[in-house]
Design a protein around this motif. Structure first.
Motif, short mmCIF file in Angstrom:
data_model
loop_
_atom_site.label_atom_id
_atom_site.label_comp_id
_atom_site.label_asym_id
_atom_site.label_seq_id
_atom_site.Cartn_x
_atom_site.Cartn_y
_atom_site.Cartn_z
N LEU A 68 0.83 -1.20 0.00
CA LEU A 68 0.00 0.00 0.00
C LEU A 68 0.87 1.25 0.00
N ALA A 69 1.89 1.26 0.86
CA ALA A 69 2.79 2.41 0.93
C ALA A 69 3.52 2.61 -0.38
N GLY A 70 3.98 1.51 -0.99
CA GLY A 70 4.67 1.60 -2.26
C GLY A 70 3.78 2.17 -3.35
N PHE A 71 2.52 1.76 -3.35
CA PHE A 71 1.58 2.28 -4.34
C PHE A 71 1.34 3.77 -4.13
N VAL A 72 1.17 4.18 -2.87
CA VAL A 72 0.93 5.58 -2.55
C VAL A 72 2.10 6.45 -3.00
N MET A 73 3.32 5.94 -2.85
CA MET A 73 4.51 6.72 -3.14
C MET A 73 4.83 6.79 -4.63
N LYS A 74 4.06 6.10 -5.45
CA LYS A 74 4.30 6.18 -6.89
C LYS A 74 3.97 7.56 -7.44
N GLY A 75 3.06 8.27 -6.80
CA GLY A 75 2.71 9.60 -7.29
C GLY A 75 1.49 10.15 -6.58
N PRO A 76 1.20 11.44 -6.76
CA PRO A 76 0.07 12.07 -6.07
C PRO A 76 -1.28 11.48 -6.44
N PHE A 77 -1.42 11.03 -7.69
CA PHE A 77 -2.71 10.46 -8.11
C PHE A 77 -3.00 9.18 -7.34
N VAL A 105 -2.25 7.79 5.47
CA VAL A 105 -1.69 8.01 4.13
C VAL A 105 -1.36 9.49 3.94
N ILE A 106 -2.24 10.36 4.42
CA ILE A 106 -1.95 11.80 4.36
C ILE A 106 -0.69 12.12 5.17
N ALA A 107 -0.58 11.51 6.35
CA ALA A 107 0.62 11.71 7.18
C ALA A 107 1.87 11.24 6.44
N LEU A 108 1.77 10.11 5.75
CA LEU A 108 2.89 9.60 4.96
C LEU A 108 3.32 10.61 3.90
N CYS A 109 2.33 11.21 3.24
CA CYS A 109 2.63 12.22 2.22
C CYS A 109 3.31 13.44 2.82
N ALA A 149 -1.77 8.44 -4.37
CA ALA A 149 -2.03 8.82 -2.99
C ALA A 149 -3.45 9.33 -2.82
N ILE A 150 -3.90 10.14 -3.76
CA ILE A 150 -5.27 10.66 -3.72
C ILE A 150 -6.28 9.53 -3.82
N ALA A 151 -6.01 8.57 -4.70
CA ALA A 151 -6.93 7.45 -4.89
C ALA A 151 -7.11 6.67 -3.59
N SER A 185 -6.08 18.35 -0.15
CA SER A 185 -7.22 19.12 -0.64
C SER A 185 -8.17 18.25 -1.45
N VAL A 186 -7.61 17.44 -2.34
CA VAL A 186 -8.47 16.60 -3.18
C VAL A 186 -9.13 15.50 -2.36
N THR A 187 -8.42 14.99 -1.36
CA THR A 187 -9.01 13.98 -0.48
C THR A 187 -10.21 14.55 0.26
N VAL A 188 -10.06 15.76 0.80
CA VAL A 188 -11.18 16.42 1.48
C VAL A 188 -12.35 16.61 0.52
N LEU A 189 -12.05 17.00 -0.70
CA LEU A 189 -13.10 17.21 -1.71
C LEU A 189 -13.83 15.91 -2.01
#
Length: 294
Positions: free
Chosen positions: A4-13, A39-43, A15-17, A57-61
């Motif tokens: 999961l962490a590896g997927f999040v760190m691939k890019g902002p998209f 995940v937000i903390a990781l970012c 992480a947002i997903a 911002s996009v996560t909140v939206l």
């Protein structure tokens, strides 16, 4: 979780997903909100400010949009994760700068204390405010009984207990983010950092002064703050326990009893470990353990 962490760190998209999807689903399954905010903390811990701000911002939206298609739980006008993200970001940023989990936990406790103070002063009567809220909230929980809260005395402690849960949720979210970061870039680093959680006499005295001042204003407020401040020393007590097991090269099964008891008798574990944490400020157990190893 490393995947999961590896997927999040691939890019902002990515992480947002993950953060957005889990944040939206947390309206059905509350614990997913901790992973989303983790995940937000990781970012925050790993990305530049502009990047994590976009993810946040996009996560909140996404969560706000998804709310339009979800029947809210009784008593909850907004998804709980929205109240969590701001403090998590501040605490994660503090951890990134200071590399101290103690500093992050202390800030989490401060956020929780401010929340409890706000409820006390804004409502005029926190017990009545939570009483009114509970009458609505129990409608959405099977086998929940408002009278049970009254008879057990929980209602009188409600403001402090909610503050405790808030402090735990903020801290847990930051821990998840740090743990994911360590899993990718610093294996074993999270445990070493957790083992060094320690508060000083300055923290103890400052918390004590705040409690005394609160007592002069309102005794109930002082009780709320004692419950919330106990969270900081709970983590110090747990840190001592983890350090002891690691330093004496004991099997990690020694750590199971307090964690299992936490789910059965959480009040005993929290205040028991908080007591260990406070005593550790005076005696510095970890220093003694080093001497034993020699």
């Amino acid at each position: 979780m490393k995947l999961l962490a590896g997927f999040v760190m691939k890019g902002p998209f990515q992480a947002i997903a993950v953060a957005g999807m889990l944040g939206a689903l947390s309206q059905y399954v509350l614990p997913l909100g901790l992973i989303s905010s983790g995940v937000i903390a990781l970012c925050v811990l790993t990305r530049k400010d502009l990047e994590w701000l976009i993810v946040l911002s996009v996560t909140v939206l996404i969560v706000l949009i998804s709310q339009q298609f979800v029947v809210p739980r009784p008593g909850l006008g907004y998804p709980l994760i929205l109240f969590l993200l701001g403090p998590v970001v501040v605490c994660a940023k503090t951890l990134k700068v200071t590399e101290s989990q103690s500093a992050a936990i202390f800030l989490a406790v401060i956020f929780a204390a401010i929340t409890a103070l706000f409820v006390q002063f804004a409502s005029g009567n926190a017990v009545q405010w939570w009483s009114d809220w509970l009458k609505i909230a129990v409608e959405g929980v099977k086998e929940a009984d408002y009278d049970g809260f009254v008879k057990s005395g929980t209602l009188l402690l409600m403001n402090g207990l909610i503050g405790m849960l808030f402090a735990f949720a903020i801290s847990a979210s930051v821990f998840i983010g740090r743990w994911l970061q360590a899993g990718l870039y610093n294996p074993g680093g999270f445990g070493k950092e957790f083992n060094q959680i320690k508060f000083t006499w300055t923290h103890v005295i400052s918390m004590g002064v705040v409690v005394l001042l609160a007592m002069l204003i309102k005794e109930r407020l002082a009780n709320d703050l004692i419950l919330i401040f106990a969270v900081a020393f709970f983590f110090q007590g747990m840190s001592v326990l983890h350090y002891t097991v690691a330093a004496q090269d004991k099997n990690k099964y020694y750590l199971w009893p307090p964690y299992l008891l936490f789910f059965v008798m959480p009040h005993y574990v929290v205040f028991g470990m908080a007591t260990v944490g406070i005593v550790d400020v005076l005696l510095n157990f970890r220093k003694s353990i080093r001497v034993i190893k020699r």
